[in-house]
Design an enzyme around this catalytic site. Structure first.
Site, PDB file in Angstrom:
ATOM      1  N   LYS A   1      18.629 -16.037 -15.081  1.00 32.55           N
ATOM      2  CA  LYS A   1      18.722 -14.497 -14.653  1.00 32.55           C
ATOM      3  C   LYS A   1      20.297 -14.075 -15.828  1.00 32.55           C
ATOM      4  O   LYS A   1      20.308 -13.607 -16.479  1.00 32.55           O
ATOM      5  CB  LYS A   1      19.303 -14.418 -13.611  1.00 32.55           C
ATOM      6  CG  LYS A   1      18.076 -14.407 -12.283  1.00 32.55           C
ATOM      7  CD  LYS A   1      16.579 -13.269 -12.966  1.00 32.55           C
ATOM      8  CE  LYS A   1      15.482 -13.030 -12.622  1.00 32.55           C
ATOM      9  NZ  LYS A   1      14.683 -13.762 -13.635  1.00 32.55           N
TER      10      LYS A   1
ATOM     11  N   HIS B   1      28.618 -36.976 -16.418  1.00 32.36           N
ATOM     12  CA  HIS B   1      27.658 -38.285 -17.956  1.00 32.36           C
ATOM     13  C   HIS B   1      27.949 -36.767 -19.712  1.00 32.36           C
ATOM     14  O   HIS B   1      27.394 -37.239 -20.337  1.00 32.36           O
ATOM     15  CB  HIS B   1      26.625 -38.097 -17.936  1.00 32.36           C
ATOM     16  CG  HIS B   1      26.462 -39.178 -16.350  1.00 32.36           C
ATOM     17  ND1 HIS B   1      26.762 -40.625 -16.398  1.00 32.36           N
ATOM     18  CD2 HIS B   1      26.126 -38.738 -15.213  1.00 32.36           C
ATOM     19  CE1 HIS B   1      26.777 -40.789 -15.401  1.00 32.36           C
ATOM     20  NE2 HIS B   1      26.133 -39.800 -14.198  1.00 32.36           N
TER      21      HIS B   1
ATOM     22  N   CYS C   1       0.909  -1.222   0.051  1.00 32.30           N
ATOM     23  CA  CYS C   1       0.001  -0.005  -0.306  1.00 32.30           C
ATOM     24  C   CYS C   1       0.892   1.605   0.058  1.00 32.30           C
ATOM     25  O   CYS C   1       2.030   1.295  -0.202  1.00 32.30           O
ATOM     26  CB  CYS C   1      -1.303  -0.202   1.635  1.00 32.30           C
ATOM     27  SG  CYS C   1      -1.816  -1.473   1.864  1.00 32.30           S
TER      28      CYS C   1
ATOM     29  N   GLU D   1      17.202 -21.197 -11.370  1.00 33.82           N
ATOM     30  CA  GLU D   1      17.110 -19.704 -11.913  1.00 33.82           C
ATOM     31  C   GLU D   1      18.707 -18.573 -12.036  1.00 33.82           C
ATOM     32  O   GLU D   1      18.502 -18.071 -12.684  1.00 33.82           O
ATOM     33  CB  GLU D   1      16.231 -19.284 -10.676  1.00 33.82           C
ATOM     34  CG  GLU D   1      15.824 -18.165 -10.706  1.00 33.82           C
ATOM     35  CD  GLU D   1      14.887 -17.573 -11.462  1.00 33.82           C
ATOM     36  OE1 GLU D   1      14.773 -18.100 -11.988  1.00 33.82           O
ATOM     37  OE2 GLU D   1      14.923 -16.096 -11.308  1.00 33.82           O
TER      38      GLU D   1
ATOM     39  N   GLU E   1      19.705 -13.722 -19.397  1.00 38.03           N
ATOM     40  CA  GLU E   1      18.109 -13.000 -20.046  1.00 38.03           C
ATOM     41  C   GLU E   1      19.130 -11.432 -19.343  1.00 38.03           C
ATOM     42  O   GLU E   1      19.352 -10.285 -20.285  1.00 38.03           O
ATOM     43  CB  GLU E   1      17.215 -13.120 -18.637  1.00 38.03           C
ATOM     44  CG  GLU E   1      16.372 -12.257 -18.795  1.00 38.03           C
ATOM     45  CD  GLU E   1      15.107 -12.176 -18.070  1.00 38.03           C
ATOM     46  OE1 GLU E   1      15.474 -13.308 -16.650  1.00 38.03           O
ATOM     47  OE2 GLU E   1      14.219 -11.651 -17.877  1.00 38.03           O
TER      48      GLU E   1
ATOM     49  N   ASN F   1       0.256   1.694   5.923  1.00 33.10           N
ATOM     50  CA  ASN F   1       0.718  -0.105   5.259  1.00 33.10           C
ATOM     51  C   ASN F   1       0.697  -0.922   6.249  1.00 33.10           C
ATOM     52  O   ASN F   1       1.569  -0.862   7.957  1.00 33.10           O
ATOM     53  CB  ASN F   1       1.277   0.258   4.727  1.00 33.10           C
ATOM     54  CG  ASN F   1       1.652   1.448   3.834  1.00 33.10           C
ATOM     55  OD1 ASN F   1      -0.161   1.661   3.387  1.00 33.10           O
ATOM     56  ND2 ASN F   1       2.689   1.682   3.370  1.00 33.10           N
ATOM     57  N   GLY F   2       0.773  -2.271   5.959  1.00 35.23           N
ATOM     58  CA  GLY F   2       1.222  -3.705   6.214  1.00 35.23           C
ATOM     59  C   GLY F   2      -0.333  -4.116   7.321  1.00 35.23           C
ATOM     60  O   GLY F   2      -0.584  -4.140   6.921  1.00 35.23           O
TER      61      GLY F   2
ATOM     62  N   ARG G   1       3.392   0.914  -6.583  1.00 41.33           N
ATOM     63  CA  ARG G   1       3.624  -0.287  -6.038  1.00 41.33           C
ATOM     64  C   ARG G   1       2.247  -1.265  -6.103  1.00 41.33           C
ATOM     65  O   ARG G   1       2.477  -2.227  -5.538  1.00 41.33           O
ATOM     66  CB  ARG G   1       3.728   0.380  -3.947  1.00 41.33           C
ATOM     67  CG  ARG G   1       4.381   1.364  -3.518  1.00 41.33           C
ATOM     68  CD  ARG G   1       4.326   1.823  -3.016  1.00 41.33           C
ATOM     69  NE  ARG G   1       4.086   1.141  -1.793  1.00 41.33           N
ATOM     70  CZ  ARG G   1       5.316   1.320  -0.941  1.00 41.33           C
ATOM     71  NH1 ARG G   1       6.882   1.556  -1.588  1.00 41.33           N
ATOM     72  NH2 ARG G   1       4.680   0.355   0.477  1.00 41.33           N
TER      73      ARG G   1
ATOM     74  N   LYS H   1       7.763  -7.816 -20.590  1.00 36.57           N
ATOM     75  CA  LYS H   1       7.877  -8.690 -19.255  1.00 36.57           C
ATOM     76  C   LYS H   1       6.623  -9.166 -19.172  1.00 36.57           C
ATOM     77  O   LYS H   1       6.301 -10.333 -18.761  1.00 36.57           O
ATOM     78  CB  LYS H   1       7.163  -6.866 -18.215  1.00 36.57           C
ATOM     79  CG  LYS H   1       6.868  -7.085 -16.869  1.00 36.57           C
ATOM     80  CD  LYS H   1       8.321  -7.541 -16.115  1.00 36.57           C
ATOM     81  CE  LYS H   1       7.847  -8.286 -14.726  1.00 36.57           C
ATOM     82  NZ  LYS H   1       9.111  -9.315 -14.353  1.00 36.57           N
TER      83      LYS H   1
ATOM     84  N   TRP I   1      -3.703  -2.749  -1.128  1.00 40.68           N
ATOM     85  CA  TRP I   1      -3.393  -3.367  -1.758  1.00 40.68           C
ATOM     86  C   TRP I   1      -4.226  -4.619  -0.621  1.00 40.68           C
ATOM     87  O   TRP I   1      -3.778  -5.147   0.137  1.00 40.68           O
ATOM     88  CB  TRP I   1      -2.398  -3.453  -2.113  1.00 40.68           C
ATOM     89  CG  TRP I   1      -1.579  -5.192  -2.503  1.00 40.68           C
ATOM     90  CD1 TRP I   1      -1.726  -6.526  -1.700  1.00 40.68           C
ATOM     91  CD2 TRP I   1      -1.774  -6.233  -3.562  1.00 40.68           C
ATOM     92  NE1 TRP I   1      -1.565  -7.945  -2.278  1.00 40.68           N
ATOM     93  CE2 TRP I   1      -0.921  -6.995  -3.496  1.00 40.68           C
ATOM     94  CE3 TRP I   1      -1.761  -5.127  -4.862  1.00 40.68           C
ATOM     95  CZ2 TRP I   1      -1.259  -7.888  -5.220  1.00 40.68           C
ATOM     96  CZ3 TRP I   1      -1.260  -5.320  -6.364  1.00 40.68           C
ATOM     97  CH2 TRP I   1      -0.790  -7.251  -6.215  1.00 40.68           C
TER      98      TRP I   1
END
Ligand code: F6R
Length: 618
Positions: free
Chosen positions: A495, A514, A2, A491, A498, A109-110, A27, A613, A83
Site C-alpha cells: 500500500k 541476515h 444493497c 500488504e 502503491e 438491506n442487510g 454499491r 483497477k 446484492w
C-alpha cells in the site's frame, strides 16, 4: 451492499426513485425493483441485472397492466437494488417483497438472522412465501401485527427480528406514509418541501434536498410529506438534529469522504459483515452450500494451493495460517504470474483457490485454468458477479464488499480474508479437526470482527495521522513481522509503495540480521506488526535489535499487550481477537498510514500513477 430509496410527497415519484437507485449503483447489485402505491393499489416491477433492465421492465408494464407503475402519477413508493445473499439472483428474489395479499411492501438491506425460524412459524399458520429471501418475512410479520397502525406494526415486527438490517415498509391503506427501521445498517431521511425521502445513503436524494436527519440503531421512523417522526422500540419519541449537507455532487459519490479510498476504508465493517453473516447462521455452523464442493468431497482434499496477485495474494497468505492451523491441510502459495511457468504438479486431490477481487486478472485466470485442466477442483474467491473467474472455476465464494472504486484494494482485501477464514473453518469442521467448543468460539470471534474493524478505524486514525506527519518526507519505510504478522507487513508495504510512492520493504523480522539490517539508521521508520501470536516474544527481540540501530519503531499491538510499548517509540493498539484473526484488524492502521502519507504528499490516492483497477492483459 444493497440500496434503498423511498419517497412520499406531492410529485410523481417513479422516475425519482430510479434516479435515486442510479446514485446507489456504486454499491454493487445484481437485480432491482420498485413498488408504487396509487389509487388504493400497489404495483411492483422487478428485474434481474442492471437498472437499464428495470427501466425496460417498467416500460413493459404499460402492456402488462401494473397501472401504478405504467402511469407516472404515483406520489409514494419504494425502490431497491439487491446484492444476493439469501436466495439466487432471480426476479422473485429481487425486492420489494410483499405479504400474500400484496397490502404491505418492503425493501430491506442487510440480513435477518432468524428468518428461517420466523418463516417456519408463518408457514405453520398457513401462509405462503414467494421468494427464497430472508427479507420477505418482514412483510409477513408486518401484516400479522397490522391493526390499522403501520408504525406500530413495524415496531412489533422489528421486535421479532434478529440480525443487522434496515428496512422500509409501505401499506396500501396509508397512501401518505412510509415507515422504516434500522439495526446496524444505514438509513437516512431527506427532508424536502412537501416531500420526504428515506434512503440507505444520502446520494440517493441529494439532487432533491440537502436537509437530512440520520436514524440510529434501534429506531423506527415514520415519514410523510411534512417530515419525519423518530421513535424507539418502546414508542418513545427521539429528537433528531437536522443537518445541512454541504457536499458537492462529487463528494456525495464519495459519501462525504475526501476520497474513495477513505470511504472504502470506512466501509470495511459493512463489507466484512456482508461477507460473513449469513454464512454463519448458527454458532456451530458454517454454511458454504453455495460451493459445488461438498463437505464430503472436501475431506478428500490433500493439499490447498492458493494462486493470486498483489493484495489478493496477501489475503491468501493470511488464509494459509487459518487453513493449516484449523484444518491441518497443507497450503501452498503461488504468485499467479509465476505459477504456470514452472509446469506445476497438480493432482485431483488438490483444491486450487484463485483469489481475485475483480475476477478478471489475466495471470490469476490463467493459473486457475491450468489447474482445472490438470484435474484440480478450482474455487474462485471474487467480488464481481459474472466475472471471468466465476466462469473459469468449479466453485465460487463471493466476497460482498460492493464496488471498490479506489485503485488500492482495501475493503476487498479484508473481505477476502474474511472469506478465507470461512473456507478454512468450513473445511476444518467437515474434516472433524476442531472440537465443537472451538468452532463456536471461532464463529463468535468471526461475528465480532465487523464491530472490531470499526473500532480499529476509529481508535487508530488520529494516531496514524500523527505518525504519517512525522515520516511522510522520509526516503524509505520498512515493515517487519513474523508468522501471521508477515503478510500484514507485505500488504502494508505494498500500500505504501502503491499510493505514496515511497520505497518500502516488508521482511520476516527474523531475517533482518541476515543482511537488511544494514539499511537501518535513525531516519528509518520501521513498522512492526507485533499483535498476539505464538511468536510475540521473538518479534519483541527483533524490535529491540532495530531500535538499537536508532530506527524509529512504530508497533501495531493487541489491546492489553502493554509489554510491546517497551520496545517501540509508538504503539498503536487494535482490539483483541483470536490470534489467527488478528491480521484483519492489524492491517487497518497500515492502510491508514499509507493513505495519510500519500495525502500529506498531495498525491491522488484513488488513481495512483501507472496503475489500473483491473489488470486483464499480460
Ligand atoms: C493493490 C491492488 C492490486 C490487486 C491485484 C490483483 O492495492 O489492488 O495488487 O490486488 O492487481 O487484483 P485482483 O484481486 O482483481 O485479481
Amino acid at each position: 451492499m444493497c440500496g434503498i430509496v423511498g419517497y412520499v410527497g406531492g410529485r410523481p415519484c417513479r422516475d425519482l426513485l430510479i434516479a435515486g437507485l442510479e446514485k446507489l449503483e456504486y454499491r454493487g447489485y445484481d437485480s432491482a425493483g420498485l413498488s408504487l402505491l396509487d389509487d388504493g393499489h400497489i404495483d411492483s416491477v422487478r428485474a434481474v441485472g442492471n437498472l437499464a433492465n428495470l427501466r425496460a421492465a417498467v416500460a413493459d408494464e404499460r402492456d402488462a397492466g401494473a397501472v401504478a407503475v405504467a402511469q407516472t402519477e404515483a406520489t409514494i413508493g419504494l425502490a431497491h437494488t439487491r446484492w444476493a445473499t439469501h436466495g439466487r439472483v432471480t426476479e422473485e428474489n429481487a425486492h420489494p417483497h410483499s405479504d400474500e395479499e400484496g397490502d404491505v411492501h418492503i425493501v430491506l438491506n442487510g440480513i435477518v438472522e432468524n428468518h428461517s425460524e420466523l418463516r417456519r412459524g408463518r408457514i405453520a399458520d398457513g401462509h405462503e412465501f414467494s421468494s427464497e429471501t430472508d427479507a420477505e418475512i418482514v412483510a409477513h410479520l408486518i401484516e400479522r401485527h397490522y391493526d390499522g397502525d403501520l408504525t406500530e406494526a413495524v415496531r412489533a415486527a422489528f421486535a421479532d427480528l434478529r440480525g443487522h438490517y434496515a428496512f422500509v415498509a409501505m401499506h396500501v391503506e396509508h397512501p401518505g406514509m412510509l415507515v422504516g427501521a434500522r439495526q446496524e445498517c444505514p438509513l437516512v431521511i431527506g427532508l424536502g418541501k412537501g416531500e420526504t425521502f428515506l434512503a440507505s445513503a444520502i446520494p440517493a436524494f441529494l439532487r432533491e434536498t440537502r436537509t437530512v436527519m440520520r436514524i440510529e440503531n434501534g429506531e423506527i421512523v415514520t415519514i410523510d410529506e411534512d417530515g419525519a417522526t423518530v421513535t424507539d422500540a418502546d414508542g418513545e419519541p427521539h429528537e433528531r438534529e437536522i443537518e445541512e449537507v454541504t457536499w458537492d455532487e462529487d463528494a456525495a459519490e464519495r459519501g462525504g469522504y475526501p476520497t474513495f479510498m477513505m470511504k472504502e476504508i470506512h466501509e470495511q465493517p459493512d463489507a466484512v459483515a456482508e461477507t460473513i453473516t449469513d454464512r454463519l447462521p448458527e454458532l456451530d455452523e458454517v454454511d458454504l452450500s453455495e460451493l459445488t464442493l461438498t463437505p464430503e468431497q472436501s475431506t478428500r482434499i490433500r493439499r490447498v494451493v492458493i494462486v493470486a496477485c498483489g493484495t489478493s495474494y496477501h489475503a491468501g497468505l493470511v488464509g494459509r495460517y487459518a487453513i493449516e492451523a484449523w484444518g491441518r491441510i497443507p497450503v501452498e502459495m503461488d504468485i499467479a504470474s509465476e505459477y504456470r511457468y514452472r509446469d506445476p504438479v497438480v493432482s485431483p486431490d488438490d483444491l486450487v483457490v484463485g483469489i481475485t477481487q475483480s475476477g478478471e486478472t489475466a495471470d490469476t485466470l490463467a493459473a486457475m485454468r491450468l489447474a482445472r485442466e490438470r484435474g484440480a477442483h478450482v474455487l474462485a474467491i471474487t467480488n464481481v458477479m459474472g466475472s471471468q473467474a466465476t466462469r473459469d472455476a468449479d466453485s465460487v465464494l463471493f466476497t460482498r464488499a460492493g464496488l471498490e472504486i479506489g485503485v488500492a484494494a482495501t475493503k476487498t482485501f479484508t473481505s477476502q480474508v474474511a472469506a478465507i477464514y470461512l473456507l478454512g473453518l468450513w473445511m476444518a469442521q467437515a474434516r472433524g479437526e476442531l472440537d465443537a467448543a472451538r468452532v463456536t468460539e471461532l464463529i463468535g470471534e468471526l461475528k465480532s470482527l465487523p464491530r472490531k474493524i470499526g473500532e480499529t478505524i476509529e481508535g487508530t486514525e488520529a494516531q496514524v495521522r500523527a505518525v504519517a506527519r512525522s515520516h511522510y518526507e522520509g526516503r524509505f519505510f520498512l515493515f517487519l513481522g513474523r508468522h501471521i504478522g508477515l503478510p500484514v507487513c507485505l500488504e502494508g508495504a505494498l500500500k505504501m509503495k502503491e499510493i505514496s510512492y515511497i520505497p518500502s520493504d516488508a521482511y520476516a523480522a527474523g531475517e533482518m540480521k541476515h543482511g537488511p539490517i544494514a539499511l537501518l539508521d535513525e531516519t528509518t521508520p520501521v513498522v512492526c506488526v507485533a499483535t498476539d501470536s505464538p511468536v510475540l516474544e521473538k518479534t519483541l527481540s527483533n524490535m529491540a535489535e532495530v531500535r538499537a540501530r536508532g530506527a524509529d519503531v512504530i508497533a501495531i499491538a493487541t489491546e492489553g499487550s502493554e509489554q510491546v510499548c517497551d520496545d517501540a517509540d509508538q504503539t498503536l493498539f487494535v482490539p483483541r481477537t483470536d490470534w489467527i484473526l488478528q491480521p484483519i484488524l492489524a492491517v487497518i492502521p497500515l492502510q491508514l498510514l499509507a493513505y495519510h502519507t500519500a495525502r500529506l504528499l498531495g498525491l491522488n490516492v484513488d488513481q495512483p500513477r501507472n496503475l489500473a483497477k483491473t489488470v486483464t492483459v499480460e
